[in-house]
Motif scaffolding. Structure first.
Motif, PDB file in Angstrom:
ATOM      1  N   SER A  16     -30.961 -23.934   6.665  1.00 45.45           N
ATOM      2  CA  SER A  16     -29.705 -24.475   6.140  1.00 45.45           C
ATOM      3  C   SER A  16     -29.248 -23.706   4.901  1.00 45.45           C
ATOM      4  CB  SER A  16     -29.902 -25.956   5.803  1.00 45.45           C
ATOM      5  OG  SER A  16     -28.792 -26.465   5.136  1.00 45.45           O
ATOM      6  N   THR A  17     -30.176 -23.416   4.007  1.00 48.10           N
ATOM      7  CA  THR A  17     -29.847 -22.683   2.784  1.00 48.10           C
ATOM      8  C   THR A  17     -29.374 -21.272   3.113  1.00 48.10           C
ATOM      9  OG1 THR A  17     -31.442 -23.988   1.515  1.00 48.10           O
ATOM     10  CG2 THR A  17     -30.762 -21.875   0.568  1.00 48.10           C
ATOM     11  N   LEU A  18     -30.079 -20.599   4.011  1.00 49.30           N
ATOM     12  CA  LEU A  18     -29.695 -19.237   4.391  1.00 49.30           C
ATOM     13  C   LEU A  18     -28.319 -19.215   5.052  1.00 49.30           C
ATOM     14  CD1 LEU A  18     -33.166 -18.027   5.616  1.00 49.30           C
ATOM     15  CD2 LEU A  18     -31.846 -17.005   3.733  1.00 49.30           C
ATOM     16  N   ARG A  19     -28.030 -20.190   5.886  1.00 46.89           N
ATOM     17  CA  ARG A  19     -26.712 -20.257   6.536  1.00 46.89           C
ATOM     18  C   ARG A  19     -25.607 -20.445   5.502  1.00 46.89           C
ATOM     19  NH1 ARG A  19     -28.279 -24.006  11.737  1.00 46.89           N
ATOM     20  NH2 ARG A  19     -29.219 -22.322  12.958  1.00 46.89           N
ATOM     21  N   SER A  20     -25.873 -21.307   4.536  1.00 54.00           N
ATOM     22  CA  SER A  20     -24.892 -21.554   3.472  1.00 54.00           C
ATOM     23  C   SER A  20     -24.660 -20.288   2.651  1.00 54.00           C
ATOM     24  CB  SER A  20     -25.394 -22.688   2.576  1.00 54.00           C
ATOM     25  OG  SER A  20     -24.559 -22.851   1.470  1.00 54.00           O
ATOM     26  N   LEU A  21     -25.743 -19.598   2.306  1.00 53.94           N
ATOM     27  CA  LEU A  21     -25.621 -18.359   1.539  1.00 53.94           C
ATOM     28  C   LEU A  21     -24.896 -17.277   2.340  1.00 53.94           C
ATOM     29  CD1 LEU A  21     -29.153 -18.286  -0.106  1.00 53.94           C
ATOM     30  CD2 LEU A  21     -26.954 -18.585  -1.283  1.00 53.94           C
ATOM     31  N   GLU A  22     -25.152 -17.234   3.628  1.00 57.18           N
ATOM     32  CA  GLU A  22     -24.460 -16.278   4.486  1.00 57.18           C
ATOM     33  C   GLU A  22     -22.965 -16.604   4.552  1.00 57.18           C
ATOM     34  OE1 GLU A  22     -24.699 -14.434   9.014  1.00 57.18           O
ATOM     35  OE2 GLU A  22     -25.793 -16.273   8.556  1.00 57.18           O
ATOM     36  N   ARG A  23     -22.649 -17.870   4.696  1.00 57.33           N
ATOM     37  CA  ARG A  23     -21.253 -18.313   4.769  1.00 57.33           C
ATOM     38  C   ARG A  23     -20.496 -17.951   3.499  1.00 57.33           C
ATOM     39  NH1 ARG A  23     -18.692 -23.839   3.845  1.00 57.33           N
ATOM     40  NH2 ARG A  23     -16.742 -23.701   5.000  1.00 57.33           N
ATOM     41  N   ASP A  24     -21.170 -18.060   2.348  1.00 58.43           N
ATOM     42  CA  ASP A  24     -20.536 -17.757   1.067  1.00 58.43           C
ATOM     43  C   ASP A  24     -20.527 -16.264   0.747  1.00 58.43           C
ATOM     44  OD1 ASP A  24     -19.978 -20.429   0.642  1.00 58.43           O
ATOM     45  OD2 ASP A  24     -21.761 -20.783  -0.583  1.00 58.43           O
ATOM     46  N   GLY A  25     -21.081 -15.461   1.646  1.00 65.18           N
ATOM     47  CA  GLY A  25     -21.066 -14.017   1.440  1.00 65.18           C
ATOM     48  C   GLY A  25     -22.097 -13.531   0.437  1.00 65.18           C
ATOM     49  N   LEU A  26     -23.149 -14.315   0.229  1.00 64.52           N
ATOM     50  CA  LEU A  26     -24.189 -13.937  -0.723  1.00 64.52           C
ATOM     51  C   LEU A  26     -25.395 -13.298  -0.043  1.00 64.52           C
ATOM     52  CD1 LEU A  26     -24.029 -17.180  -2.902  1.00 64.52           C
ATOM     53  CD2 LEU A  26     -22.944 -14.972  -3.360  1.00 64.52           C
ATOM     54  N   VAL A  27     -25.538 -13.557   1.254  1.00 68.56           N
ATOM     55  CA  VAL A  27     -26.669 -13.052   2.028  1.00 68.56           C
ATOM     56  C   VAL A  27     -26.153 -12.495   3.352  1.00 68.56           C
ATOM     57  CG1 VAL A  27     -28.690 -13.836   3.351  1.00 68.56           C
ATOM     58  CG2 VAL A  27     -28.408 -14.568   1.004  1.00 68.56           C
ATOM     59  N   LEU A  28     -26.759 -11.403   3.784  1.00 77.73           N
ATOM     60  CA  LEU A  28     -26.489 -10.862   5.118  1.00 77.73           C
ATOM     61  C   LEU A  28     -27.659 -11.185   6.029  1.00 77.73           C
ATOM     62  CD1 LEU A  28     -25.156  -7.269   4.374  1.00 77.73           C
ATOM     63  CD2 LEU A  28     -23.863  -9.205   5.259  1.00 77.73           C
ATOM     64  N   ARG A  29     -27.341 -11.503   7.269  1.00 75.07           N
ATOM     65  CA  ARG A  29     -28.379 -11.775   8.274  1.00 75.07           C
ATOM     66  C   ARG A  29     -28.364 -10.633   9.273  1.00 75.07           C
ATOM     67  NH1 ARG A  29     -28.099 -15.070  13.242  1.00 75.07           N
ATOM     68  NH2 ARG A  29     -25.930 -15.355  12.664  1.00 75.07           N
ATOM     69  N   HIS A  30     -29.549 -10.088   9.542  1.00 72.72           N
ATOM     70  CA  HIS A  30     -29.699  -9.013  10.521  1.00 72.72           C
ATOM     71  C   HIS A  30     -30.589  -9.518  11.649  1.00 72.72           C
ATOM     72  CE1 HIS A  30     -28.091  -6.195   7.563  1.00 72.72           C
ATOM     73  NE2 HIS A  30     -28.906  -6.746   6.687  1.00 72.72           N
ATOM     74  N   VAL A  31     -30.083  -9.474  12.875  1.00 71.18           N
ATOM     75  CA  VAL A  31     -30.851  -9.909  14.038  1.00 71.18           C
ATOM     76  C   VAL A  31     -31.238  -8.674  14.837  1.00 71.18           C
ATOM     77  CG1 VAL A  31     -30.827 -11.277  16.148  1.00 71.18           C
ATOM     78  CG2 VAL A  31     -29.640 -12.115  14.109  1.00 71.18           C
ATOM     79  N   THR A  32     -32.535  -8.543  15.108  1.00 71.31           N
ATOM     80  CA  THR A  32     -33.051  -7.446  15.920  1.00 71.31           C
ATOM     81  C   THR A  32     -33.538  -8.041  17.232  1.00 71.31           C
ATOM     82  OG1 THR A  32     -33.769  -6.302  13.925  1.00 71.31           O
ATOM     83  CG2 THR A  32     -34.718  -5.549  16.007  1.00 71.31           C
ATOM     84  N   VAL A  33     -32.972  -7.546  18.332  1.00 69.99           N
ATOM     85  CA  VAL A  33     -33.362  -8.056  19.642  1.00 69.99           C
ATOM     86  C   VAL A  33     -34.747  -7.506  19.979  1.00 69.99           C
ATOM     87  CG1 VAL A  33     -32.769  -8.189  22.077  1.00 69.99           C
ATOM     88  CG2 VAL A  33     -30.963  -8.208  20.357  1.00 69.99           C
ATOM     89  N   SER A  34     -35.676  -8.395  20.072  1.00 75.39           N
ATOM     90  CA  SER A  34     -37.061  -8.069  20.421  1.00 75.39           C
ATOM     91  C   SER A  34     -37.696  -9.350  20.921  1.00 75.39           C
ATOM     92  CB  SER A  34     -37.805  -7.513  19.202  1.00 75.39           C
ATOM     93  OG  SER A  34     -37.845  -8.489  18.175  1.00 75.39           O
ATOM     94  N   VAL A  35     -38.960  -9.287  21.239  1.00 78.68           N
ATOM     95  CA  VAL A  35     -39.668 -10.502  21.657  1.00 78.68           C
ATOM     96  C   VAL A  35     -40.802 -10.726  20.674  1.00 78.68           C
ATOM     97  CG1 VAL A  35     -40.991 -11.605  23.491  1.00 78.68           C
ATOM     98  CG2 VAL A  35     -39.086 -10.103  24.074  1.00 78.68           C
ATOM     99  N   PRO A  36     -40.762 -11.752  19.839  1.00 70.30           N
ATOM    100  CA  PRO A  36     -39.615 -12.661  19.648  1.00 70.30           C
ATOM    101  C   PRO A  36     -38.503 -11.974  18.855  1.00 70.30           C
ATOM    102  CG  PRO A  36     -41.326 -13.175  18.063  1.00 70.30           C
ATOM    103  CD  PRO A  36     -41.869 -12.072  18.944  1.00 70.30           C
ATOM    104  N   ILE A  37     -37.343 -12.610  18.846  1.00 72.17           N
ATOM    105  CA  ILE A  37     -36.204 -12.074  18.092  1.00 72.17           C
ATOM    106  C   ILE A  37     -36.573 -12.042  16.615  1.00 72.17           C
ATOM    107  CG2 ILE A  37     -33.852 -12.572  17.323  1.00 72.17           C
ATOM    108  CD1 ILE A  37     -33.262 -13.628  20.103  1.00 72.17           C
TER     109      ILE A  37
ATOM    110  N   ALA B   2     -40.660 -25.280   1.144  1.00 66.39           N
ATOM    111  CA  ALA B   2     -39.388 -25.189   1.876  1.00 66.39           C
ATOM    112  C   ALA B   2     -39.663 -25.394   3.356  1.00 66.39           C
ATOM    113  CB  ALA B   2     -38.728 -23.834   1.643  1.00 66.39           C
ATOM    114  N   SER B   3     -39.089 -26.438   3.909  1.00 64.03           N
ATOM    115  CA  SER B   3     -39.238 -26.656   5.347  1.00 64.03           C
ATOM    116  C   SER B   3     -38.401 -25.623   6.093  1.00 64.03           C
ATOM    117  CB  SER B   3     -38.767 -28.062   5.725  1.00 64.03           C
ATOM    118  OG  SER B   3     -37.363 -28.168   5.545  1.00 64.03           O
ATOM    119  N   GLN B   4     -38.704 -25.444   7.361  1.00 59.41           N
ATOM    120  CA  GLN B   4     -37.925 -24.511   8.164  1.00 59.41           C
ATOM    121  C   GLN B   4     -36.467 -24.935   8.201  1.00 59.41           C
ATOM    122  OE1 GLN B   4     -39.615 -23.447  11.909  1.00 59.41           O
ATOM    123  NE2 GLN B   4     -37.742 -22.524  12.666  1.00 59.41           N
ATOM    124  N   LYS B   5     -36.227 -26.239   8.321  1.00 58.27           N
ATOM    125  CA  LYS B   5     -34.858 -26.756   8.372  1.00 58.27           C
ATOM    126  C   LYS B   5     -34.121 -26.482   7.058  1.00 58.27           C
ATOM    127  CE  LYS B   5     -32.279 -31.010   9.128  1.00 58.27           C
ATOM    128  NZ  LYS B   5     -32.346 -32.443   9.374  1.00 58.27           N
TER     129      LYS B   5
END
Length: 135
Positions: free
Chosen positions: A68-89, A61-64
């Motif tokens: 893309s797959t994760l964004r699609s799954l998130e859009r469809d409500g199948l996956v949640l994305r959690h962003v933690t502000v840190s270095v790196p994010i 699986a390439s990064q791209k």
């Protein structure tokens, strides 16, 4: 009661028909039947995973493609994305309850594939031999 042609069309619109080109159910089936979707969902089975960990769990699986797959799954409500502000994010992903409900079906498909792969491989070999014999 006899319905007019227009009444039949209106009634049919109320029901999804995945055989129809523009049916939302068909579009969803196309989205969730991707091999990358299947592999991402299986990788998230045990809980939250970082993007970088998912890349390690899903060889090829390439990064791209993964993004893309994760964004699609998130859009469809199948996956949640959690962003933690840190270095790196830090970005983690996990299945939603809806995603977990789809995971049951994916497991059944995976089990079916593992159970029948030898027979399918034999069928493919026989088919290819037959085609070569007549070409």
């Amino acid at each position: 009661m006899t319905l007019t042609a227009e009444e039949k069309r209106q009634k049919a619109r109320k029901h999804y028909n995945a055989s129809l080109d523009l049916c939302p159910a068909r579009q969803l089936l196309e989205a969730i039947s991707s091999k990358w979707v299947t592999l991402v969902m299986l990788a998230l089975e045990d809980g939250q995973q970082r993007h970088s960990d998912l890349r390690k769990l899903i060889p090829g699986a390439s990064q791209k493609m993964l993004t893309s797959t994760l964004r699609s799954l998130e859009r469809d409500g199948l996956v949640l994305r959690h962003v933690t502000v840190s270095v790196p994010i830090r970005t983690d992903y996990e299945l939603t309850p809806r995603g977990r409900s789809l995971l049951r079906i994916i497991f059944e498909m995976k089990e079916w594939a593992e159970e029948h792969m030898d027979d399918v491989a034999a069928s493919r070999l026989e088919h290819d031999r037959h085609r070569l014999a007549f070409n």
